[in-house]
Write a protein that holds these residues in place. Structure first.
Motif, short mmCIF file in Angstrom:
data_model
loop_
_atom_site.label_atom_id
_atom_site.label_comp_id
_atom_site.label_asym_id
_atom_site.label_seq_id
_atom_site.Cartn_x
_atom_site.Cartn_y
_atom_site.Cartn_z
N ASP A 135 -12.54 10.21 6.09
CA ASP A 135 -11.59 10.80 4.94
C ASP A 135 -12.23 12.02 4.24
N GLY A 136 -13.08 12.69 4.81
CA GLY A 136 -13.59 13.77 4.47
C GLY A 136 -14.36 14.61 5.76
N ASP A 137 -15.28 15.71 5.50
CA ASP A 137 -15.75 16.14 6.55
C ASP A 137 -16.42 15.49 7.55
N MET A 141 1.02 -1.25 0.00
CA MET A 141 0.08 -0.02 -0.02
C MET A 141 0.95 1.17 -0.06
N GLU A 142 0.43 2.23 -0.86
CA GLU A 142 1.36 3.46 -0.99
C GLU A 142 1.02 4.28 0.30
N PRO A 143 2.29 5.17 0.77
CA PRO A 143 1.93 5.91 1.82
C PRO A 143 0.79 7.07 1.61
N LEU A 144 0.00 7.22 2.69
CA LEU A 144 -1.01 8.23 2.34
C LEU A 144 -0.54 9.56 2.32
N GLU A 169 -5.01 13.67 5.39
CA GLU A 169 -5.93 12.76 4.85
C GLU A 169 -7.14 12.38 5.45
N TYR A 170 -6.99 12.41 6.86
CA TYR A 170 -8.33 12.21 7.65
C TYR A 170 -8.64 13.10 8.73
N ASP A 171 -9.68 13.19 9.10
CA ASP A 171 -10.28 13.98 10.36
C ASP A 171 -10.90 12.88 11.35
N ALA A 172 -10.89 13.42 12.53
CA ALA A 172 -11.34 12.32 13.44
C ALA A 172 -12.45 13.17 14.51
N VAL A 173 -13.04 12.49 15.33
CA VAL A 173 -14.06 12.77 16.36
C VAL A 173 -13.98 11.58 17.26
N SER A 174 -13.79 12.16 18.34
CA SER A 174 -13.47 11.24 19.91
C SER A 174 -14.82 11.56 20.82
N HIS A 175 -15.19 10.34 21.07
CA HIS A 175 -16.28 10.12 22.36
C HIS A 175 -15.74 9.31 23.49
N PRO A 176 -15.78 9.67 24.69
CA PRO A 176 -15.52 8.63 25.78
C PRO A 176 -16.33 7.91 26.31
N LEU A 177 -16.27 6.81 26.66
CA LEU A 177 -17.16 5.76 27.34
C LEU A 177 -16.80 5.13 28.48
N PHE A 178 -17.59 4.80 29.49
CA PHE A 178 -17.20 4.09 30.83
C PHE A 178 -16.33 4.88 31.62
N GLU A 179 -16.48 6.19 31.54
CA GLU A 179 -15.74 6.91 32.31
C GLU A 179 -15.68 6.79 33.80
N ASP A 180 -14.53 6.36 34.52
CA ASP A 180 -14.57 6.09 36.07
C ASP A 180 -15.34 4.95 36.48
#
Length: 445
Positions: free
Chosen positions: A370-372, A1-4, A389-400
């Motif tokens: 790989d988009g908005d 696979m070629e580097p992104l 090349e990518y965006d991300a969205v994070s969510h926490p679960l099971f905190e404490d």
């Protein structure tokens, strides 16, 4: 696979060689290593299309993971500082405990299969958990990552990574494998990997989509190691199962090195198209999720170098460094082992990167686009200086709720499992609980 992100590839030797402050041969690579001896045929095929999670047309989720509710089921309890999980297709589960034990769980029974003599003796669990004394109970060293040979059980070999004491003040890490059919005999694959009694050993093992063995190593708190591609500290290694370097590795000074400039990477997993993803502990927060590119420099310690370094400005100042997909800024995750989950047992988490959190005491869920990204709440990572090349969205679960989650893994049944590490003395007030540490199955209610 070629580097992104090929325009930022950096395959040359470190330009600032004069800044390396590494004494002697600490962590020095061996050039082109000889294959280890084994009575088994360790060779593997490298066809990604045979990988059971391969899906080049995969689609990211369009809904928030918090729209579902989740619970846990206890599979095993009373572990001693659980560290890694490995599932066989047969349903057997192998678990490493930092105190120096690898166990196999099958048909409701847990039995030790390896207890290496050389694992550092201070890596023991807390005798009096109410004292919450980490220093009395060990460190980040000990018996750490494990991985089964891809052809198990025909090749009954289990790889492991552990910390040992070289001399009165020197510590190292060792990559080995155990013959599970012949007395669990140990064979050394790589010795003299930089190590530390207390911090930054890396140590995650995983076989990737093309059946190469990936190994993460920490910087062992030695300045200069991560930026030297001829030494094994602060790296992600990619190996053939016999310990040699694949021919299509990027050709750095030590041919086993796939990427460099890492601080303390503790997860390695893959998107369904085969793209490698790593989690990494940062300094004073600034933890990262990274997309790996062959030969890439991930910047430590040129960026994120200390409390006076502004990571948001320093990445653009280093165009030869591959920027992260996620940088948590002032928020601490302490991200550990994880998996890009593709199973269907927990549909709310499908096609998301899932990793444990130590000081954050939670499960970190990262959706990758790989988009908005769609409007799914959570924390967005789409700044211009981040990975393009990518965006991300994070969510926490099971905190404490579960405490210090050391690793998340997908089982052959499509379920999601986590192992806790609450008995290492660093959990907050309500942990460890009487039945810690535990292997848990995540369920969607």
């Amino acid at each position: 696979m070629e580097p992104l992100h090929s325009r930022r590839r950096f395959l040359a030797s470190v330009g600032a060689a004069g800044s390396l402050a590494v004494a002697g041969c600490f962590g020095l690579g061996t050039g082109d290593p000889e294959p280890v001896d084994s009575e088994y045929d360790l060779s593997v095929s490298h066809d990604i299309e045979s990988w059971d999670r391969y899906d080049p047309e995969w689609e990211p989720p369009r809904t928030s993971p918090t729209e579902a509710t989740y619970g846990t089921e206890t599979v095993i309890e009373n572990l001693e500082v659980g560290w890694d999980l490995e599932f066989a297709d047969s349903g057997e589960v192998f678990i490493s405990e930092r105190v120096g034990r690898i166990s196999r769980y099958s048909a409701g029974e847990l039995e030790a299969v390896a207890t290496p003599d050389d694992v550092i003796d201070h890596a023991d669990s807390i005798e009096n958990p109410e004292d919450n004394d980490w220093w009395a109970g060990g460190s980040e060293g000990g018996l750490l990552g494990i991985a089964l040979h891809p052809n198990y059980p025909d090749v009954p070999v289990l790889y492991a990574f552990y910390t040992y004491q070289e001399s009165e003040e020197e510590y190292r890490n060792r990559l080995v494998f155990y013959d599970l059919e012949n007395g669990n005999e140990e064979t050394v694959v790589i010795d003299d990997i930089p190590g530390h009694r207390i911090i930054h050993n890396g140590a995650r093992l995983a076989f990737g989509p093309r059946n190469y063995l990936w190994v993460t190593t920490g910087d062992a708190n030695v300045e200069g190691l991560p930026q030297d591609p001829g030494r094994l500290g602060g790296k992600v290694l990619r190996l053939n199962p016999d310990g040699t370097a694949p021919e299509d590795n990027p050709g750095l000074e030590d041919p086993r090195v796939y990427t460099y400039g890492h601080r303390n990477p503790q997860a390695v997993t893959w998107l369904p198209d085969g793209t490698p993803v790593v989690s990494e502990h940062g300094p004073q927060a600034r933890d990262e999720i990274q997309i790996l590119e062959a030969g890439g420099n991930y910047g430590w310690r040129n960026v994120r170098s200390g409390p006076d370094d502004d990571a948001y400005e320093s990445y653009p100042d280093h165009p030869d460094v591959v920027p992260p997909l996620v940088n948590t800024g002032s928020e601490t995750w302490a991200p550990t082992g994880g998996v890009f989950y593709t199973g269907d047992a927990v549909p709310g988490l499908q096609n998301r990167f899932i990793c444990g959190g130590l000081i954050s005491q939670r499960l970190n869920v990262v959706s990758i686009y790989d988009g908005d990204p769609p409007d799914i709440g959570g924390r967005r990572f789409d700044a211009e200086w981040l990975y393009s090349e990518y965006d991300a969205v994070s969510h926490p679960l099971f905190e404490d709720e579960l405490g210090r989650i050391r690793h998340a893994e997908q089982g052959p049944d499509g379920a999601l499992y986590v192992v806790t590490s609450n008995r290492d003395g660093r959990a907050t007030e309500q942990f460890p609980k009487p039945n810690d540490d535990r292997l848990l199955r995540i369920v969607q209610n």
